[in-house]
Design an enzyme around this catalytic site. Structure first.
Site, PDB file in Angstrom:
ATOM      1  N   LYS A 153       0.842  -1.194   0.000  1.00 36.98           N
ATOM      2  CA  LYS A 153       0.000   0.000   0.000  1.00 36.98           C
ATOM      3  C   LYS A 153       0.874   1.240   0.000  1.00 36.98           C
ATOM      4  CE  LYS A 153      -3.849   2.132   2.564  1.00 36.98           C
ATOM      5  NZ  LYS A 153      -4.791   1.989   3.698  1.00 36.98           N
ATOM      6  N   SER A 159     -10.380  -0.034   7.066  1.00 35.69           N
ATOM      7  CA  SER A 159      -9.772   0.062   5.739  1.00 35.69           C
ATOM      8  C   SER A 159      -9.037  -1.177   5.256  1.00 35.69           C
ATOM      9  CB  SER A 159      -8.824   1.267   5.690  1.00 35.69           C
ATOM     10  OG  SER A 159      -9.559   2.457   5.714  1.00 35.69           O
ATOM     11  N   SER A 174      -9.759   2.308   2.762  1.00 35.35           N
ATOM     12  CA  SER A 174      -8.837   3.016   1.889  1.00 35.35           C
ATOM     13  C   SER A 174      -7.866   2.088   1.150  1.00 35.35           C
ATOM     14  CB  SER A 174      -8.030   4.030   2.705  1.00 35.35           C
ATOM     15  OG  SER A 174      -7.204   3.360   3.663  1.00 35.35           O
TER      16      SER A 174
END
Length: 495
Positions: free
Chosen positions: A79, A188, A164
């Site tokens: 990420k 998330s 997210s």
């Protein structure tokens, strides 16, 4: 080569050990898949040369009999919130354009030490603020799953992968990464995993170091693994976790062998069902899936108990006061002076204003403004202090519940994945996606989402398990029982 991308991490480790294929071959298969499916926009930055170099190093270690890392030779995505030395790190924001850290986050350093191979940096909501991946400066990532038939636009509608950590979820679901790192501030990891038919765990706050992770809300953020099975998450969390003296919130507790917890035996375990999570208007499909989960655990020998978490109704407003307040403070450092974007101005103040106006997206500006407001003189007591008191009460609810039960079962999300732009103009509707997940972050507890079925439109739905602090072992054990009972084998078409 495509069959290599359908292996679980556990199966790939066995294949590497048996010399059925090399890490370089495995990595090349994923790089080819990434190139083929760039339309999903799962990656912000691809690192093929670095990936091949790391894979070849893993093959050399294996040839010498020195492959002893938990993930030696396995290609994964990172990420874009994790700082990676010499590799562009943007946190999904324009304001960090060109930022290449001179250091490595502790979590990624741990993964490289265990032999993992980096495929690239994954798309995400800007500064992790979002539930759909639509706030990314680099454009939204797309969910590889499609709706069946003509309902609500059918298969022509692009769906969000959640957020997210949407790029991470999309990449794992579409076989563009064997697994991926995520972060979870209010759901998330768990929400995008539920939307994409993947598995992800938000560990106990303090289990994984936050050092080198771009901060959103410091008292809530926690890194965790996202993969295609409970066992794979157990392997990866072992590689990621551990005490870090550089992070004052990292807890100095031993990291158990999570794979050893996967016994399949949950006889006598007490599973709590919180009545407050049966919301008015809860989707019948979500309710049925929850009931199915109860039946599976009961059939496996667990005892089911209804529990009360009375302050649950205050969780969302509490979260959306505390998280923006901490974001307002954390994002003050992005001013155009030291790194990232700089928009020149006639004065220093004007440079600050122009840089932040150009560099931050709409959702980030919204949360910074809310956070600044609730921290301001005259409103601190009315909002922020009250939210902190409610947070303590929410945590106490869980403490009381865990006196009677060992684990709690809930849905992961209130719905399946929705279409791109369907909720983007309604921030309240978007925030409601976190209704089942934010309590876990507010209390600092571990939570795992396991894919458990498909809705009437052929989209994945997940079940969430919540555990005691630092008892991820029980979550993995129960999670694998859910996984085997659900027998979720569906994959998005074309991947």
């Amino acid at each position: 080569m495509s069959e290599l991308t359908h292996l679980t991490m556990a199966a790939a480790l066995e294949g590497l050990k048996a010399k059925k294929f090399s890490s370089r071959e495995l990595t090349d298969a994923y790089l080819a898949a990434m190139e083929k499916h760039r339309g999903l926009n799962a990656y912000i930055t691809e690192t093929p040369d670095k990936a091949r170099s790391m894979a070849e190093a893993a093959d050399q270690r294996r040839a010498k009999g020195e492959a002893n890392g938990l993930m030696d030779g396995l290609p994964i995505g990172i990420k874009d919130l994790f700082c990676t030395e010499g590799v562009l790190t943007t946190a999904g924001s324009h304001i960090l354009d060109g930022f290449k850290p001179t250091y490595e986050s502790t979590v990624t350093a741990n993964l490289w030490r265990h032999g993992a191979v980096m495929l690239g940096k994954l798309n995400m909501d800007e500064f992790a603020m979002g539930s759909s991946n639509e706030t990314s400066y680099h454009g939204p990532a797309t969910n590889p799953w499609k709706r069946r038939g003509s309902a609500q636009g059918g298969s022509d509608v692009k769906l969000v992968p959640g957020g997210s950590s949407g790029g991470s979820a999309a990449a794992v679901a579409a076989r563009l990464a064997m697994a991926a790192t995520g972060t979870d501030t209010g759901g998330s990891i768990r929400q995008p995993c539920a939307f994409t038919g993947t598995t992800g765990i938000k560990p106990t706050y303090g289990r994984c170091s936050r050092w080198g992770i771009v901060a959103f809300a410091s008292s809530l953020d926690q890194a965790g693994p996202m993969a295609r099975s409970v066992e794979d998450c157990a392997i990866m969390l072992n590689a990621m976790a551990g005490h870090d003296p550089k992070d004052s919130t990292s807890v100095d507790v031993a990291v158990p062998d999570f794979r050893k917890a996967l016994t399949g035996d949950i006889r006598g375990l007490k599973v709590g069902i919180p009545k407050e999570y049966r919301l008015d208007g809860l989707s019948p499909e979500i309710a049925k899936l929850w009931d199915d989960g109860v039946a599976w655990l009961k059939a496996a020998g667990a005892e089911i108990k209804e529990i009360n978490l009375p302050h649950t109704k205050y969780a969302l407003p509490t979260y959306y006061i505390i998280a923006p307040a901490e974001a307002s403070s954390n994002l003050a450092r992005y001013d155009g002076v030291r790194f990232g974007l700089r928009v020149p101005g006639k004065t220093l103040d004007e440079m600050y204003e122009l840089t932040r106006a150009a560099g931050f997206g709409k959702e980030v500006k919204r949360r910074v403004m809310i956070g600044t407001y609730v921290l301001s003189a005259g409103y601190y007591d009315a909002y922020y202090l009250k939210a902190q008191r409610l947070r303590a009460l929410i945590a106490r609810d869980f403490t009381e519940a865990f006196k009677d039960v060992d684990v709690i079962l809930t849905p992961s999300t209130p719905s399946a994945a929705f279409g791109v732009d369907e909720n983007s103009d309604d921030p309240i509707a978007m925030y409601l996606n976190d209704v089942f997940t934010v309590t876990v972050n507010l209390a600092g507890l571990p939570g795992i989402s396991v894919p458990a079925g498909l809705d009437s439109q052929g989209l994945p739905l997940g079940l969430q398990l919540i555990g005691r602090a630092f008892d991820e072992e029980t979550l993995f054990r129960v999670g694998q029982v859910v996984e085997k009972s659900a027998n979720f084998t569906a994959v998005p078409a074309g991947y």
